[in-house]
Design an enzyme around this catalytic site. Structure first.
Site, PDB file in Angstrom:
ATOM      1  CD  GLU A   7       1.726 -27.467   8.780  1.00 45.24           C
ATOM      2  OE1 GLU A   7       1.824 -26.256   9.039  1.00 45.24           O
ATOM      3  OE2 GLU A   7       0.647 -28.085   8.790  1.00 45.24           O
TER       4      GLU A   7
ATOM      5  CB  CYS B 137       2.133 -23.328   9.391  1.00 46.34           C
ATOM      6  SG  CYS B 137       0.360 -23.594   9.316  1.00 46.34           S
TER       7      CYS B 137
END
Length: 527
Positions: free
Chosen positions: A257, A294
């Site tokens: 990620e 995020c």
């Protein structure tokens, strides 16, 4: 001060490293005790060898064994709640309540228990049987997994407690956790709990291991080592791509990620209908955790007009009225400032913020920028670069067509959101925009900000590159997240009694769903 030990092969041992580091309290910029080691290669290799031996020892174990460990571990974590919360607060600046105690820690133990339930039940392995051909297959463990955790989630994405860890264990793999330098003591407390649970549930010595830090070169050697099975990484794009390059060259799957600006499109009807409410929602989402999520909404796209101007003015006032939170460290502060400068260089203008605040810790003013849709389309790559922190860029498009063009030129993101009129006023534009945005994001939202990530089997916390390294996989959502750390194992003409229990004629627990001769069933079959 004494340097803290590492957890290698079931023992807390002194590190053989000659360099060390300390965490920094981001609210005060003061170094925190204790001191932690940077592990040298011989120590890392010892952990790899111990993990490989553990992988051999647990081959063929039922999911019940891993479920027992995960549940025991969740219980041990809860016994250490006060210590974990206080330590993470000091290392990250996050508030003890509600962020750490009431939100992130329960989410962490919930993830572990969800992983345990799926490990025990076993349907995640997807047993598939063709009785006529005598062929069967299922997902099984891939081998030692290295997990690299990020700075912004000291619990829920921690390398030795978070979602990647839970998924890797549920798949039946040993884990080598590489702690994050921002919260080493928090990670040490988790590791002590994991070690206690591992011993209580008779796991082999190298099943759970912890090193705090490595050199960049040794990190690449770790992920590309022949004994390594797979890698889970959450963090910055630059370091992640370096890890991916090393892993790819060695043929090791790396699930990453990396970065995401999570675009939010607010259509004209929604602005007219409830613009003030959306401005408040946006402020809360963008500034939550000082923007260090995020899924922080880092890009907002509006259609030019009086309602867009009013929205920008309202957000400006809200940003200026809200306190500037604490950034996770000096590196985050530098990255934030350089990101804002780069956006301005690319053509964005500053609406408010952009400056470092006064005070002893790491903090920058809540920052809002804007740019026209035409400017954005001229240099989309530069204007969608992530400035990690409490900021967002508003793009003002001059037409419906330009709104769609902006969506079509976006990089891959974890999320994308469309706010529209509650009636039918925006339906035609929505129908043009949604298909374009759908291909750019892992999770498409309507009429809600993207910050929350539910730990649900239906969740996709993934997306096209560069949000992640592979668009098929998610790092949140059990059982889907487990598959990253597995391999598809096929058996051809293997005698029934030699097959794994899940593939044998008798359903091992009566509840396991298997795909037998074209049908999902819990029934037994005849060999």
């Amino acid at each position: 001060m004494q340097i803290q030990p590492v957890l290698i092969n079931g023992q807390w041992i002194p590190s053989t490293g000659t360099t060390s580091f300390q965490a920094i309290n981001p609210a005060t910029a003061e170094a925190l005790a204790p001191v932690f080691p940077v592990s040298p290669w011989d120590e890392i290799e010892s952990a790899l060898e111990a993990a490989a031996n553990a992988a051999k020892a647990i081959r063929g174990w039922s999911g019940q064994r891993f479920a027992a460990f995960l549940e025991a571990y969740a219980n041990e974590i809860e016994k250490r709640t006060d210590d974990l919360v206080a330590t993470a607060h000091a290392e990250t600046g996050y508030p003890e309540s509600p962020r750490l105690r009431d939100g992130e820690l329960p989410r962490t133990t919930n993830q572990l228990r969800q992983a345990a339930a799926h490990a025990r039940e076993g349907t995640w392995t997807q047993p598939t049987i063709d009785t006529a051909a005598g062929i069967s297959s299922m997902f099984g463990p891939i081998g030692p997994v290295a997990v690299f955790g990020p700075n912004n989630f000291p619990f829920a994405f921690n390398s030795i407690a978070g979602g990647d860890f839970a998924a890797a264990v549920a798949a039946g793999n040993p884990v080598i956790a590489k702690g994050h330098s921002s919260h080493p003591k928090t990670t040490q407390i988790f590791a002590e709990a994991a070690d206690t649970a591992a011993k209580a549930t008779d796991m082999p010595a190298g099943f759970i291991q912890l090193i705090y830090r490595t050199s960049h070169a040794d990190g690449c050697r770790l992920v590309s080592h022949p004994l390594m099975g797979a890698i889970g990484y959450t963090g910055g794009r630059s370091a992640g791509l370096t890890i991916k390059e090393a892993a790819d060259k060695a043929g090791k799957p790396a699930y990453l990620e990396l970065s995401s600006i999570n675009p939010v499109f607010i259509l004209p009807g929604a602005l007219t209908e409830r613009g003030a409410d959306i401005a408040e929602e946006f402020k809360g989402s963008c500034l939550m955790g000082t923007g260090q999520f995020c899924t922080n909404p880092g890009l907002v796209v509006l259609k030019a007009g009086e309602t867009a101007d009013a929205f920008i003015g309202a957000v400006k006032e809200k940003f200026e009225a809200a306190p500037a939170g604490v950034l996770l460290g000096e590196g985050v502060q530098r990255g934030f400032q350089s990101g804002i400068t780069a956006l301005q260089y690319a053509g964005a203008t500053l609406v408010t913020g952009g400056l470092q605040t006064d005070g002893p810790g790491f903090s920058c003013a809540n920052t809002l920028l804007k740019v026209s849709g035409s400017q954005f389309l001229e240099t989309p790559e530069d204007l969608q670069a992530e400035a990690f922190g409490n900021s967002s860029l508003i793009v003002v498009a001059d037409s419906d067509e330009q709104l769609v063009q902006i969506a079509e030129c976006l990089e891959g993101n974890l999320t994308g959101c469309i706010y529209s009129h509650t009636g039918v006023e925006d339906d035609d534009l929505y129908d043009q925009l949604a298909p374009a945005l759908r291909q750019k994001v892992g999770r498409l939202l309507n009429d809600k900000m993207p910050t929350g990530v539910a730990v649900s089997p239906a969740m996709n916390h993934g997306g096209p590159f560069p949000s992640t390294g592979h668009p098929v996989f998610t790092s949140v959502g059990i059982p889907a997240a487990i598959h990253r750390f597995s391999m598809l194992q096929c058996y051809d003409n293997v005698r029934p009694q030699r097959l794994p229990e899940a593939l044998q004629p008798k359903n091992p627990n009566g509840n396991l769903w298997r795909y037998i001769d074209g049908m999902y069933t819990q029934a037994d079959y005849e060999a």
